[in-house]
Design a protein around this motif. Structure first.
Motif, PDB file in Angstrom:
ATOM      1  N   PHE A   1      32.669  45.305  40.850  1.00  0.00           N
ATOM      2  CA  PHE A   1      33.925  45.032  40.153  1.00  0.00           C
ATOM      3  C   PHE A   1      35.034  44.588  41.101  1.00  0.00           C
ATOM      4  N   VAL A   2      35.182  45.259  42.244  1.00  0.00           N
ATOM      5  CA  VAL A   2      36.358  44.996  43.083  1.00  0.00           C
ATOM      6  C   VAL A   2      36.115  43.970  44.178  1.00  0.00           C
ATOM      7  N   SER A   3      34.867  43.554  44.379  1.00  0.00           N
ATOM      8  CA  SER A   3      34.592  42.547  45.400  1.00  0.00           C
ATOM      9  C   SER A   3      33.728  41.415  44.863  1.00  0.00           C
ATOM     10  N   HIS A   4      32.568  41.745  44.352  1.00  0.00           N
ATOM     11  CA  HIS A   4      31.612  40.714  43.972  1.00  0.00           C
ATOM     12  C   HIS A   4      32.127  39.875  42.802  1.00  0.00           C
ATOM     13  N   LEU A   5      32.710  40.529  41.794  1.00  0.00           N
ATOM     14  CA  LEU A   5      33.266  39.792  40.653  1.00  0.00           C
ATOM     15  C   LEU A   5      34.412  38.880  41.093  1.00  0.00           C
ATOM     16  N   SER A   6      35.202  39.328  42.064  1.00  0.00           N
ATOM     17  CA  SER A   6      36.301  38.501  42.573  1.00  0.00           C
ATOM     18  C   SER A   6      35.778  37.197  43.153  1.00  0.00           C
ATOM     19  N   HIS A   7      34.671  37.289  43.880  1.00  0.00           N
ATOM     20  CA  HIS A   7      34.099  36.082  44.475  1.00  0.00           C
ATOM     21  C   HIS A   7      33.505  35.167  43.403  1.00  0.00           C
ATOM     22  N   VAL A   8      32.839  35.733  42.419  1.00  0.00           N
ATOM     23  CA  VAL A   8      32.287  34.914  41.335  1.00  0.00           C
ATOM     24  C   VAL A   8      33.412  34.164  40.619  1.00  0.00           C
TER      25      VAL A   8
ATOM     26  N   LEU B   1      24.876  38.394  45.280  1.00  0.00           N
ATOM     27  CA  LEU B   1      24.906  38.352  43.816  1.00  0.00           C
ATOM     28  C   LEU B   1      23.556  38.702  43.213  1.00  0.00           C
ATOM     29  N   THR B   2      22.477  38.307  43.865  1.00  0.00           N
ATOM     30  CA  THR B   2      21.158  38.635  43.325  1.00  0.00           C
ATOM     31  C   THR B   2      20.728  40.054  43.701  1.00  0.00           C
ATOM     32  N   GLU B   3      21.128  40.511  44.891  1.00  0.00           N
ATOM     33  CA  GLU B   3      20.775  41.874  45.305  1.00  0.00           C
ATOM     34  C   GLU B   3      21.446  42.923  44.416  1.00  0.00           C
ATOM     35  N   ASN B   4      22.659  42.643  43.964  1.00  0.00           N
ATOM     36  CA  ASN B   4      23.398  43.595  43.119  1.00  0.00           C
ATOM     37  C   ASN B   4      23.484  43.090  41.681  1.00  0.00           C
ATOM     38  N   LYS B   5      22.441  42.427  41.251  1.00  0.00           N
ATOM     39  CA  LYS B   5      22.420  41.698  39.981  1.00  0.00           C
ATOM     40  C   LYS B   5      22.848  42.539  38.779  1.00  0.00           C
ATOM     41  N   ASP B   6      22.254  43.693  38.584  1.00  0.00           N
ATOM     42  CA  ASP B   6      22.519  44.479  37.369  1.00  0.00           C
ATOM     43  C   ASP B   6      23.984  44.887  37.272  1.00  0.00           C
ATOM     44  N   ASN B   7      24.552  45.337  38.371  1.00  0.00           N
ATOM     45  CA  ASN B   7      25.956  45.748  38.358  1.00  0.00           C
ATOM     46  C   ASN B   7      26.883  44.558  38.166  1.00  0.00           C
ATOM     47  N   ILE B   8      26.553  43.428  38.771  1.00  0.00           N
ATOM     48  CA  ILE B   8      27.395  42.241  38.639  1.00  0.00           C
ATOM     49  C   ILE B   8      27.321  41.681  37.222  1.00  0.00           C
ATOM     50  N   LEU B   9      26.145  41.714  36.616  1.00  0.00           N
ATOM     51  CA  LEU B   9      26.030  41.256  35.228  1.00  0.00           C
ATOM     52  C   LEU B   9      26.876  42.116  34.300  1.00  0.00           C
ATOM     53  N   ALA B  10      26.900  43.429  34.534  1.00  0.00           N
ATOM     54  CA  ALA B  10      27.738  44.322  33.720  1.00  0.00           C
ATOM     55  C   ALA B  10      29.213  43.995  33.911  1.00  0.00           C
ATOM     56  N   ALA B  11      29.613  43.725  35.160  1.00  0.00           N
ATOM     57  CA  ALA B  11      30.997  43.359  35.433  1.00  0.00           C
ATOM     58  C   ALA B  11      31.340  42.024  34.768  1.00  0.00           C
ATOM     59  N   LEU B  12      30.415  41.078  34.833  1.00  0.00           N
ATOM     60  CA  LEU B  12      30.647  39.765  34.222  1.00  0.00           C
ATOM     61  C   LEU B  12      30.776  39.868  32.701  1.00  0.00           C
ATOM     62  N   ASP B  13      29.977  40.730  32.096  1.00  0.00           N
ATOM     63  CA  ASP B  13      30.069  40.903  30.641  1.00  0.00           C
ATOM     64  C   ASP B  13      31.476  41.330  30.233  1.00  0.00           C
ATOM     65  N   GLY B  14      32.040  42.297  30.968  1.00  0.00           N
ATOM     66  CA  GLY B  14      33.394  42.750  30.667  1.00  0.00           C
ATOM     67  C   GLY B  14      34.421  41.659  30.920  1.00  0.00           C
ATOM     68  N   PHE B  15      34.250  40.926  32.012  1.00  0.00           N
ATOM     69  CA  PHE B  15      35.179  39.858  32.380  1.00  0.00           C
ATOM     70  C   PHE B  15      35.151  38.728  31.354  1.00  0.00           C
ATOM     71  N   ILE B  16      33.943  38.332  30.963  1.00  0.00           N
ATOM     72  CA  ILE B  16      33.802  37.255  29.974  1.00  0.00           C
ATOM     73  C   ILE B  16      34.393  37.672  28.633  1.00  0.00           C
ATOM     74  N   GLY B  17      34.188  38.935  28.263  1.00  0.00           N
ATOM     75  CA  GLY B  17      34.778  39.442  27.029  1.00  0.00           C
ATOM     76  C   GLY B  17      36.295  39.354  27.049  1.00  0.00           C
ATOM     77  N   ASN B  18      36.899  39.680  28.193  1.00  0.00           N
ATOM     78  CA  ASN B  18      38.357  39.584  28.308  1.00  0.00           C
ATOM     79  C   ASN B  18      38.829  38.137  28.292  1.00  0.00           C
ATOM     80  N   LEU B  19      38.056  37.232  28.908  1.00  0.00           N
ATOM     81  CA  LEU B  19      38.412  35.810  28.857  1.00  0.00           C
ATOM     82  C   LEU B  19      38.360  35.289  27.424  1.00  0.00           C
ATOM     83  N   GLN B  20      37.343  35.699  26.682  1.00  0.00           N
ATOM     84  CA  GLN B  20      37.239  35.273  25.283  1.00  0.00           C
ATOM     85  C   GLN B  20      38.395  35.810  24.457  1.00  0.00           C
ATOM     86  N   ASP B  21      38.805  37.046  24.764  1.00  0.00           N
ATOM     87  CA  ASP B  21      39.914  37.653  24.037  1.00  0.00           C
ATOM     88  C   ASP B  21      41.220  36.907  24.288  1.00  0.00           C
TER      89      ASP B  21
END
Length: 282
Positions: free
Chosen positions: A179-186, A231-251
């Motif tokens: 959430f605090v590093s990997h999502l920022s880079h994505v 991004l691939t090594e921490n895939k599951d956690n990053i996908l969960a973070a992306l789901d929340g981020f994408i939901g907020n973007l859609q909102d």
């Protein structure tokens, strides 16, 4: 502490070398890198005192600072090579997979799982500098599994570099960093991509890019060789973070489409509270 060996002589590995040599002028720092150019630059810049593929048997610390997808095999290979008085530390941005890979290794007690929360958008030995780690957080995982005597060697280096130590479970580390590093880079990479796509039609778009764009897209200058594996090594956690981020973007897209100024203002005012959290963490 007399000798350290660094594998991976880029920004992090190089900064550890420069910082250690400044604090311990008599320290022998050997090192290796898959890139011949990086290895040559590291010697020219004084990051290492000698190029060496395998650490000496009396090396105190081996620091592994290579991309995330290389660390598993490298860690096992290094543990197999080192003598009984050598501690191996990795600086990887993901911890769970590494800790699982070595949990039954006969030299597990000679491994310390670390992650310095430090870096810039630049890479390579020429980007390294001695103060990169000053007052930065160093996360350590599964401390209880590392030999007490060998940990003292690591503490000596961490203290000299003025690192602030924090202790976390490897799974907790990976979840929080998503959430605090990997999502920022994505998000920074994707903002850069979106603007580059627009530039194909409108060549002058960057003439209007101000400091807000520059600061938001800064991380998109980071090394793909480093970040794609994270991004691939921490895939599951990053996908969960992306789901929340994408939901907020859609909102927010929906509220903009509906010209719902009151909701937009209310949301932004609520999000402004992050200033207090960030100021508290300084």
């Amino acid at each position: 502490m007399n000798k350290i060996h660094i594998v991976g002589l880029g920004l992090l590995g190089g900064s550890f070398g420069l910082g250690a040599r400044r604090k311990f002028p008599e320290l022998k720092v050997t090192g290796n890198d898959i890139s011949a150019q990086n290895l040559n630059d590291a010697q020219t810049l004084g990051i290492i005192t000698e190029s060496k593929e395998i650490p000496d048997s009396d090396t105190d610390l081996v620091i592994l600072a290579t991309p995330a997808d290389t660390l598993g095999d490298l860690l096992i290979k290094t543990l197999d090579q080192v003598g009984p008085e050598t501690l191996v530390i990795d600086l990887g941005s993901t911890k769970s997979n590494l800790c699982q890979r070595v949990q039954n290794h006969p030299k597990r007690a000679q491994y310390l799982a670390g992650h310095p929360i430090a870096g810039t958008e630049y890479s390579g030995p020429k980007a390294a500098f001695a103060d990169l780690l000053d007052r930065k957080v160093m996360i350590l995982c599964e401390m209880e599994k590392t030999d007490l005597h060998l940990k003292e060697k690591a503490y000596q280096l961490f203290d000299a570099l003025n690192l602030k130590l924090r202790f976390m479970d490897p799974q907790e580390h990976d979840r929080h960093l998503a959430f605090v590093s990997h999502l920022s880079h994505v998000s920074s990479f994707m903002l850069g991509k979106t603007v580059l796509q627009k530039m194909a039609d409108e060549k002058n778009i960057f003439d209007m890019a101000g400091s807000g764009f520059a600061s938001t897209v800064r991380l998109a200058k980071s090394s793909p060789a480093m970040w794609a594996p994270i991004l691939t090594e921490n895939k599951d956690n990053i996908l969960a973070a992306l789901d929340g981020f994408i939901g907020n973007l859609q909102d927010i897209r929906s509220k903009i489409a509906e010209s719902d100024n009151d909701s937009l203002h209310q949301d932004m005012a609520e999000i402004n509270k992050i200033r207090d959290i960030l100021d508290l963490g300084k």
